[in-house]
Design a protein around this motif. Sequence first.
Motif, PDB file in Angstrom:
ATOM      1  N   PHE A 164      13.088  21.916  55.361  1.00 36.04           N
ATOM      2  CA  PHE A 164      13.155  22.907  56.571  1.00 36.04           C
ATOM      3  C   PHE A 164      13.485  24.331  55.722  1.00 36.04           C
ATOM      4  O   PHE A 164      12.743  25.413  56.208  1.00 36.04           O
ATOM      5  CB  PHE A 164      14.706  22.718  57.416  1.00 36.04           C
ATOM      6  CG  PHE A 164      14.585  21.592  58.182  1.00 36.04           C
ATOM      7  CD1 PHE A 164      13.253  21.812  59.381  1.00 36.04           C
ATOM      8  CD2 PHE A 164      15.204  20.254  58.086  1.00 36.04           C
ATOM      9  CE1 PHE A 164      13.404  20.869  60.342  1.00 36.04           C
ATOM     10  CE2 PHE A 164      14.963  19.435  59.327  1.00 36.04           C
ATOM     11  CZ  PHE A 164      14.203  19.611  60.250  1.00 36.04           C
ATOM     12  N   ALA A 165      13.703  24.444  54.496  1.00 36.11           N
ATOM     13  CA  ALA A 165      13.871  25.877  54.020  1.00 36.11           C
ATOM     14  C   ALA A 165      12.366  26.274  53.845  1.00 36.11           C
ATOM     15  O   ALA A 165      12.113  27.525  53.834  1.00 36.11           O
ATOM     16  CB  ALA A 165      14.797  25.787  52.738  1.00 36.11           C
ATOM     17  N   GLU A 166      11.536  25.213  53.129  1.00 37.63           N
ATOM     18  CA  GLU A 166      10.436  25.615  52.978  1.00 37.63           C
ATOM     19  C   GLU A 166       9.231  25.638  53.862  1.00 37.63           C
ATOM     20  O   GLU A 166       8.221  26.295  54.038  1.00 37.63           O
ATOM     21  CB  GLU A 166       9.706  24.653  51.997  1.00 37.63           C
ATOM     22  CG  GLU A 166      10.448  24.454  50.409  1.00 37.63           C
ATOM     23  CD  GLU A 166      10.071  26.142  49.771  1.00 37.63           C
ATOM     24  OE1 GLU A 166       9.043  26.352  49.680  1.00 37.63           O
ATOM     25  OE2 GLU A 166      11.016  26.744  49.304  1.00 37.63           O
ATOM     26  N   ALA A 167       9.439  25.112  55.118  1.00 35.79           N
ATOM     27  CA  ALA A 167       8.799  25.015  56.070  1.00 35.79           C
ATOM     28  C   ALA A 167       8.648  26.501  56.786  1.00 35.79           C
ATOM     29  O   ALA A 167       7.672  26.926  57.417  1.00 35.79           O
ATOM     30  CB  ALA A 167       9.551  24.197  57.281  1.00 35.79           C
ATOM     31  N   GLU A 168       9.635  27.356  56.454  1.00 32.06           N
ATOM     32  CA  GLU A 168       9.577  28.711  57.186  1.00 32.06           C
ATOM     33  C   GLU A 168       8.397  29.413  56.222  1.00 32.06           C
ATOM     34  O   GLU A 168       7.653  30.022  57.175  1.00 32.06           O
ATOM     35  CB  GLU A 168      11.008  29.291  57.075  1.00 32.06           C
ATOM     36  CG  GLU A 168      11.005  30.861  57.501  1.00 32.06           C
ATOM     37  CD  GLU A 168      12.324  31.214  57.368  1.00 32.06           C
ATOM     38  OE1 GLU A 168      12.425  32.503  57.552  1.00 32.06           O
ATOM     39  OE2 GLU A 168      13.598  30.447  57.290  1.00 32.06           O
ATOM     40  N   PRO A 169       8.512  29.556  55.315  1.00 29.07           N
ATOM     41  CA  PRO A 169       7.360  30.497  54.535  1.00 29.07           C
ATOM     42  C   PRO A 169       6.019  29.690  54.482  1.00 29.07           C
ATOM     43  O   PRO A 169       5.082  30.320  54.211  1.00 29.07           O
ATOM     44  CB  PRO A 169       8.019  30.753  52.968  1.00 29.07           C
ATOM     45  CG  PRO A 169       8.916  29.716  52.798  1.00 29.07           C
ATOM     46  CD  PRO A 169       9.583  29.165  53.898  1.00 29.07           C
ATOM     47  N   ARG A 170       6.295  28.145  54.304  1.00 31.52           N
ATOM     48  CA  ARG A 170       4.853  27.537  53.881  1.00 31.52           C
ATOM     49  C   ARG A 170       4.097  27.211  55.146  1.00 31.52           C
ATOM     50  O   ARG A 170       3.021  26.774  55.102  1.00 31.52           O
ATOM     51  CB  ARG A 170       5.336  26.361  53.170  1.00 31.52           C
ATOM     52  CG  ARG A 170       5.705  26.638  51.573  1.00 31.52           C
ATOM     53  CD  ARG A 170       6.046  25.517  50.697  1.00 31.52           C
ATOM     54  NE  ARG A 170       6.497  25.940  49.487  1.00 31.52           N
ATOM     55  CZ  ARG A 170       5.541  25.783  48.643  1.00 31.52           C
ATOM     56  NH1 ARG A 170       4.209  25.414  48.580  1.00 31.52           N
ATOM     57  NH2 ARG A 170       6.236  26.071  47.176  1.00 31.52           N
ATOM     58  N   MET A 222      27.332  18.846  67.532  1.00 34.63           N
ATOM     59  CA  MET A 222      27.516  19.896  66.829  1.00 34.63           C
ATOM     60  C   MET A 222      26.175  20.333  65.966  1.00 34.63           C
ATOM     61  O   MET A 222      25.829  21.512  66.155  1.00 34.63           O
ATOM     62  CB  MET A 222      28.391  19.376  65.597  1.00 34.63           C
ATOM     63  CG  MET A 222      28.273  20.438  64.345  1.00 34.63           C
ATOM     64  SD  MET A 222      29.104  22.084  64.534  1.00 34.63           S
ATOM     65  CE  MET A 222      31.059  21.725  64.724  1.00 34.63           C
ATOM     66  N   ALA A 223      25.120  19.441  65.665  1.00 39.47           N
ATOM     67  CA  ALA A 223      24.199  19.896  64.956  1.00 39.47           C
ATOM     68  C   ALA A 223      23.100  20.592  66.079  1.00 39.47           C
ATOM     69  O   ALA A 223      22.377  21.691  65.588  1.00 39.47           O
ATOM     70  CB  ALA A 223      23.274  18.548  64.610  1.00 39.47           C
ATOM     71  N   LEU A 224      22.931  20.270  67.436  1.00 39.57           N
ATOM     72  CA  LEU A 224      22.225  20.728  68.421  1.00 39.57           C
ATOM     73  C   LEU A 224      22.734  22.046  68.741  1.00 39.57           C
ATOM     74  O   LEU A 224      22.021  23.268  69.003  1.00 39.57           O
ATOM     75  CB  LEU A 224      22.004  19.939  69.585  1.00 39.57           C
ATOM     76  CG  LEU A 224      21.329  18.619  69.422  1.00 39.57           C
ATOM     77  CD1 LEU A 224      21.342  17.621  70.714  1.00 39.57           C
ATOM     78  CD2 LEU A 224      19.969  18.846  69.287  1.00 39.57           C
ATOM     79  N   ALA A 225      24.008  22.270  68.803  1.00 40.84           N
ATOM     80  CA  ALA A 225      24.616  23.433  69.238  1.00 40.84           C
ATOM     81  C   ALA A 225      24.575  24.633  68.006  1.00 40.84           C
ATOM     82  O   ALA A 225      24.182  25.720  68.194  1.00 40.84           O
ATOM     83  CB  ALA A 225      26.340  23.323  69.319  1.00 40.84           C
ATOM     84  N   GLN A 238      26.935  20.314  60.949  1.00 35.53           N
ATOM     85  CA  GLN A 238      26.714  21.563  61.144  1.00 35.53           C
ATOM     86  C   GLN A 238      25.570  22.190  60.276  1.00 35.53           C
ATOM     87  O   GLN A 238      24.851  23.226  60.685  1.00 35.53           O
ATOM     88  CB  GLN A 238      27.990  22.303  60.832  1.00 35.53           C
ATOM     89  CG  GLN A 238      28.376  23.575  61.143  1.00 35.53           C
ATOM     90  CD  GLN A 238      29.734  24.206  60.997  1.00 35.53           C
ATOM     91  OE1 GLN A 238      30.477  23.394  60.440  1.00 35.53           O
ATOM     92  NE2 GLN A 238      29.945  25.239  61.215  1.00 35.53           N
ATOM     93  N   GLN A 239      25.681  22.183  58.877  1.00 36.58           N
ATOM     94  CA  GLN A 239      25.020  22.589  58.017  1.00 36.58           C
ATOM     95  C   GLN A 239      23.248  22.315  58.057  1.00 36.58           C
ATOM     96  O   GLN A 239      22.294  23.000  58.109  1.00 36.58           O
ATOM     97  CB  GLN A 239      25.562  22.097  56.547  1.00 36.58           C
ATOM     98  CG  GLN A 239      24.649  22.857  55.371  1.00 36.58           C
ATOM     99  CD  GLN A 239      25.173  24.297  55.343  1.00 36.58           C
ATOM    100  OE1 GLN A 239      26.040  24.816  55.895  1.00 36.58           O
ATOM    101  NE2 GLN A 239      24.060  25.157  55.039  1.00 36.58           N
ATOM    102  N   VAL A 240      23.080  20.919  58.410  1.00 33.09           N
ATOM    103  CA  VAL A 240      21.686  20.457  58.733  1.00 33.09           C
ATOM    104  C   VAL A 240      21.227  21.083  59.630  1.00 33.09           C
ATOM    105  O   VAL A 240      20.131  21.692  60.172  1.00 33.09           O
ATOM    106  CB  VAL A 240      21.577  18.792  58.853  1.00 33.09           C
ATOM    107  CG1 VAL A 240      20.209  18.320  59.144  1.00 33.09           C
ATOM    108  CG2 VAL A 240      21.805  18.300  57.334  1.00 33.09           C
ATOM    109  N   GLY A 241      22.087  21.439  61.070  1.00 32.53           N
ATOM    110  CA  GLY A 241      21.600  22.060  62.118  1.00 32.53           C
ATOM    111  C   GLY A 241      21.199  23.342  61.921  1.00 32.53           C
ATOM    112  O   GLY A 241      20.507  24.060  62.352  1.00 32.53           O
ATOM    113  N   GLY A 242      21.956  24.135  60.934  1.00 30.24           N
ATOM    114  CA  GLY A 242      21.619  25.321  60.668  1.00 30.24           C
ATOM    115  C   GLY A 242      20.462  25.701  59.838  1.00 30.24           C
ATOM    116  O   GLY A 242      19.551  26.552  59.972  1.00 30.24           O
ATOM    117  N   ILE A 250      17.782  23.618  60.047  1.00 31.30           N
ATOM    118  CA  ILE A 250      16.731  23.206  61.034  1.00 31.30           C
ATOM    119  C   ILE A 250      16.609  24.450  62.211  1.00 31.30           C
ATOM    120  O   ILE A 250      15.501  24.953  62.423  1.00 31.30           O
ATOM    121  CB  ILE A 250      17.217  22.111  61.896  1.00 31.30           C
ATOM    122  CG1 ILE A 250      17.256  20.641  61.100  1.00 31.30           C
ATOM    123  CG2 ILE A 250      16.132  21.826  63.269  1.00 31.30           C
ATOM    124  CD1 ILE A 250      17.485  19.308  61.991  1.00 31.30           C
ATOM    125  N   GLY A 251      17.925  25.086  62.518  1.00 30.79           N
ATOM    126  CA  GLY A 251      17.619  26.137  63.464  1.00 30.79           C
ATOM    127  C   GLY A 251      16.919  27.453  62.829  1.00 30.79           C
ATOM    128  O   GLY A 251      15.899  28.053  63.466  1.00 30.79           O
TER     129      GLY A 251
END
Length: 522
Positions: free
Chosen positions: A249-255, A305-308, A435-439, A441-442
């Motif tokens: 997910f971190a790399e999906a943003e720039p790539r 939690m993940a969705l919120a 919570q962390q994975v949701g962040g 993804i978001g």
Amino acid sequence: MTGDNNSPDTSPDAIRPEPWSSGQVTVTRTGESARDADPRRWWGLVIIALAQLMVVLDATIVNIALPSAQADLGMTDGNRQWVITAYTLAFGGLLLLGGRIADLVGRKRTFVIGLIGFAAASALGGAATTAGMLFGARALQGVFAAVLAPSALSLLTTTFTDPKERGKAFGIYGALAGSGSAIGFIVGGLLTEYLDWRWCLYVNVPIAVIAVFGALALLHDSPVQAGARLDVPGVLLGCGGLVAIVYGFAEAEPRGWTDPLVLSLFAGGVALLAAFVWWQARAPMPLLPLHIVKDRNRAGCFLTMALAVIGMFGLFLFMTYYLQVILEYSPVLTGLAFLPLTAAIIIGSTQIAARLLNHVAPRVLMGPGALLATIGMVLLTRLTVHSSYASEILPALILMGLGMGLIFMPVFATATAGVAPQDSGVTSATVNTSQQVGGSIGTALLNTIATSSSAAYITAHLTDPAQRDLVTREGVVHGYTVAIWWAAAIMLMAGLVATLMVTAKAPKHGAPHETPTPEPVT
């Protein structure tokens, strides 16, 4: 449960389930009440809350300082993201391991180790002379945060077992978990503008020192499970899968989402997590006992939690850029603009949810909370390049904050209720992981939506070169509003999940001195 209830044991050593348990039960002594508990437990809560706040706000405190750090250390635009990604990767990927270590070694011990390590990593990052040194320090921060965060929540779970006190304690914890990111923007803005970006890292050192001395003096630990061992294959599969997913997910943003590396990370992460689930069903001492996630209420809380958090990150990410880039607020003013949101989260969590959770089912708070937060987000979809903070932004922030307060507190309290003591650390870690994975993804998903929507708008409306600046600004805001629409839909989905999946009843609320009816446990 099995056993004969015809002749219940009413001796002081009788054991009973947690008042609002589901799944595994927590063993406590009959007759234990708020009067019998440690009189210093509320000071212990201050220490736990301080540590949790440090971990949560560190995910965002560096954001505002990033431009200054980039200029100072000579980072390129391509690698500056590692200041954020290094932390989130280590934190999100190693949480399950940190939670299980807390169960095996002792929660107080891992809490103190996490604090000391986090402080040392923060000092190293503040003193960084190269970009690589800062990246490494941020990764170390994430490693120790993965030990510290589940230990903090687990200590809270085992310290406060009386229903009334538990509600208050989790109200405070939920307020910090929900508002920590916003507080990070405020503190980051103040430190960056009036001191130096390095103080966004140095500030953790005095906080951690206070928390270490407080933990040694005030916190207590339950006995460590004898003969327990670490599930090494589970660590490799579970943590490896989480790291791959978060990194993807971190790399999906720039790539971009169709980049071969991104697709490979997602595929590898899913495969590792599938193998992890298969192994956990067969491991003699699993890293994550599957009964924890099979329980309907806990699964509902994890998903809620993940969705919120996906929705919440939509707000933080775009409002920060909107206030600074479009309305041209200073870093400090941007941070202060989030204060009403922080105050609303605290009120929603401590004054509304904590007071009502003893009397109503958790989903009665979580569902309407998600609806309030959704309404706040929908209001923000009306933003323009000339919007007024007082009339258009402030009401949305207040609604969003109240809603998040009503979600976070019952999620934390319900997800950790009734868990066997030897599993409290890994259960706490699972909440933090969602919570962390949701962040992650978001951040990736919503930023991609915003960027593509902005580009399409600018392409369609830029007909006069003389209007380039105005059209570009309008296009950026259009991208934000489109992404916030998606965030609102995801937040509404969180409310739907909470309403349908979380069926736990309100905790039984009896007088503290009453002796509960004991039940045998398996």
